[in-house]
Motif scaffolding. Structure first.
Motif, short mmCIF file in Angstrom:
data_model
loop_
_atom_site.label_atom_id
_atom_site.label_comp_id
_atom_site.label_asym_id
_atom_site.label_seq_id
_atom_site.Cartn_x
_atom_site.Cartn_y
_atom_site.Cartn_z
N VAL B 113 51.84 50.35 42.02
CA VAL B 113 50.54 49.84 41.56
C VAL B 113 50.77 49.01 40.29
N PRO B 114 49.93 47.99 40.12
CA PRO B 114 50.11 47.13 38.94
C PRO B 114 49.75 47.85 37.66
N ILE B 115 50.33 47.39 36.58
CA ILE B 115 50.06 47.97 35.27
C ILE B 115 49.34 46.94 34.42
N SER B 146 53.83 41.80 43.76
CA SER B 146 52.58 41.23 44.28
C SER B 146 51.49 42.24 43.95
N ALA B 147 50.45 41.78 43.29
CA ALA B 147 49.40 42.70 42.82
C ALA B 147 48.09 42.41 43.56
N TYR B 148 47.39 43.48 43.88
CA TYR B 148 46.12 43.33 44.59
C TYR B 148 44.98 43.90 43.74
N HIS B 149 45.27 44.03 42.46
CA HIS B 149 44.27 44.46 41.50
C HIS B 149 44.59 43.75 40.18
N TYR B 151 43.64 43.68 36.15
CA TYR B 151 42.92 44.27 35.02
C TYR B 151 42.25 43.13 34.25
#
Lengths: 233, 279
Positions: B113-115, B146-149, B151
């Motif tokens: 998961v992205p940070i 690859s991020a799907y969220h 911040y």
């Protein structure tokens, strides 16, 4: 030595909130992804269990696992072990389903056990149990097509699950006599066939014991150990 | 340890073609293999034997999944020590993982998961990278995911990664497909991202295929051939940052080994013979 940097509080809050959302909500992208990963791992690790449980219940189990299980194993192949622990504490599975789950977990465990299984050896050398062996009582008979519930008063079947030197995983049904001999070998660690025959003579004839040793060396349930110079019984 | 040349080409090792790989002494056009250490550590049996055979023939690099360098929990140092033992046992010099989290306060998530990319998080991450490098005895290399969220209000990815590399001394595994995916999904200019990175920090490149959904979202599936737009981006990267070992990832719908090596060779040639100007 300097202390490690503390987690920035805002980072802990921000990341924690996102992860909590991902765990709690199976409809978002990451929520779905995590559940799919667990579901895929369960279907590939436990095909008999998954088939018996059914697709919908498996999905519910994967969801519950993602929501609440405190997994401590980093490796993806650790999902199988984590799920067995989770099932014991958090799922209300029937005894048959639990036995299927544990049986398939043992197949996996034998398949990847780090121990080396030695091939060959002298038939009259000391023997030990295959280092990958798992001994288990199962409430079903294993058939060519899969499994069938055991019938009769004695509904628990003893099996030995182990990996052969050529990496095949075998499930070997054990007779009560074989259980006695296996237990004796296990307790001894390593034992000469003639010593085994002497120790079990009250229950099994010497001829039968020696024949069993030969047979199970061939099956790889038993592994002959290399002799060390000057060694005797 | 066997080092890679800057023009080496490799594949991520997959069970789908491992037997084919073992059946021939060496595959022409394939210079190295990338493995996920988590899938091979502390494992015996057939898999261990296969890895032993391949390690005798090909240089290996390790690309982990579970380091979770970006989570908010204490580092799992016993896991990092196990990684070290594995890397040492197979003479693996290059160890990479992802700039992401794979764990939260509950436990492991079994995905990345992205940070949040905040300036105040850089020192914390740099310290964790230093701890990992101390334990492994190697420079840690981190991949852009690859991020799907997203911040809200976070730093541009290139700035964050470049600052982190500068502060920690870590290397960067530049995943060119991920840069493309993030551009398509979030509007982050992939070429601007790439241009922000310092060439000296880039250890190697990943290319892969992706899946485009009906709504235009791009998923980094590693399940299709590499598209022209990603190859063009790779050409620009090559021209800007120079040659590096190039790895083709293919984890789903894996074609025959020969077809994969053919694709790898074609991509390698296209990237090297680039006439595409960096925009």
């Amino acid at each position: 030595m300097p202390l490690p940097e503390a987690t920035p509080p805002a980072m802990a809050v921000e990341l924690g909130a996102f992860c909590a959302q991902v765990r709690g909500d199976g409809t978002g992208f990451y929520g779905k992804l995590l559940r799919e990963n667990v579901g895929d791992a369960l279907r590939s690790s436990f095909p008999l269990f998954a088939d018996r449980l059914g697709l919908a219940a498996l999905g519910e189990a994967a969801d519950a696992f993602v929501v609440e299980h405190p997994a401590v194993r980093p490796q993806f192949h650790g999902i199988a072990t984590e799920f067995v622990a989770f099932a014991h504490t958090r799922l209300s599975l029937s005894p048959v389903l639990m036995a299927l789950l544990e049986y398939e977990w043992m197949l996996l465990a034998a398949e990847i056990d780090p121990a080396r299984v030695q091939a060959g050896g002298m038939a009259d050398a000391r023997v030990a149990l295959n280092p990958t062996v798992r001994l288990v009582l199962l409430p079903f008979d294993l058939t060519q097509d899969g499994w069938a519930l055991a019938q009769g008063d004695d509904a628990q079947r003893p099996y030995a699950i182990f990996r052969t030197p050529d990496h095949a995983v075998r499930t070997l049904p054990l007779t009560h006599q074989a259980c006695l001999l296996v237990e004796q070998v296990r307790d001894a660690g390593a034992i000469l066939p003639t010593t085994l025959a002497r120790l079990t003579a009250a229950h099994v004839s010497e001829r039968e014991t020696l024949a069993w040793v030969t047979q199970e060396i061939a099956s790889s349930l038993l592994c002959p150990l290399p002799e060390t110079p000057g060694e005797n019984s | 340890m066997r080092s890679l040349t800057s023009e080496a080409r490799g594949l991520g090792l997959r069970p789908e073609f491992i037997t084919d790989l073992i059946d021939v002494p060496l595959v022409s056009g394939l210079d190295f293999l990338e493995i996920a250490p988590e899938n091979w550590m502390n494992i015996g049996g057939r898999k261990r034997d296969q890895l032993d055979q391949l390690a005798d023939r090909y240089p290996l690099i390790a690309h982990g999944l579970s380091l979770s360098i970006g989570d908010a929990e204490p580092l799992n140092l016993s896991f990092v020590r196990e990684i070290r033992s594995f890397l040492d046992a197979y003479g693996i010099e290059l160890y990479s993982d992802h700039l992401s989290a794979a764990r939260d306060s509950t436990g492991y998530l079994y995905d990345l998961v992205p940070i949040p990319r905040r300036p105040e998080n850089v020192a914390y991450l740099a310290d964790r990278i230093a701890q990992v490098q101390d334990v492994t005895g190697r420079r840690l290399v981190l991949e852009n995911i690859s991020a799907y969220h997203e911040y809200p209000g976070q730093m541009p990815e290139g700035d964050f990664l470049a600052e982190l590399a500068l502060r920690s001394g870590c290397g960067i595994l530049l995943d060119i497909n991920n840069a493309y995916v993030n551009e398509r999904n979030h509007g982050a200019d992939a070429r601007a991202f790439v241009a922000t990175l310092s060439a000296e920090t880039i250890a190697y490149y990943h290319v892969a295929g992706h899946l485009e959904l009906a709504d235009g979202t791009i998923l980094d599936t590693h399940g299709t051939p590499v598209v022209d737009a990603v190859i063009q981006l790779a050409q620009d990267v090559w021209r800007l940052h120079g040659p590096r070992p190039l790895l083709l990832e293919r984890d789903n719908f894996v074609p025959a080994l020969g077809d994969l090596v053919h694709d790898l060779t074609a991509i390698g040639q296209a990237v090297r013979e680039s006439r595409h100007a960096f925009a």
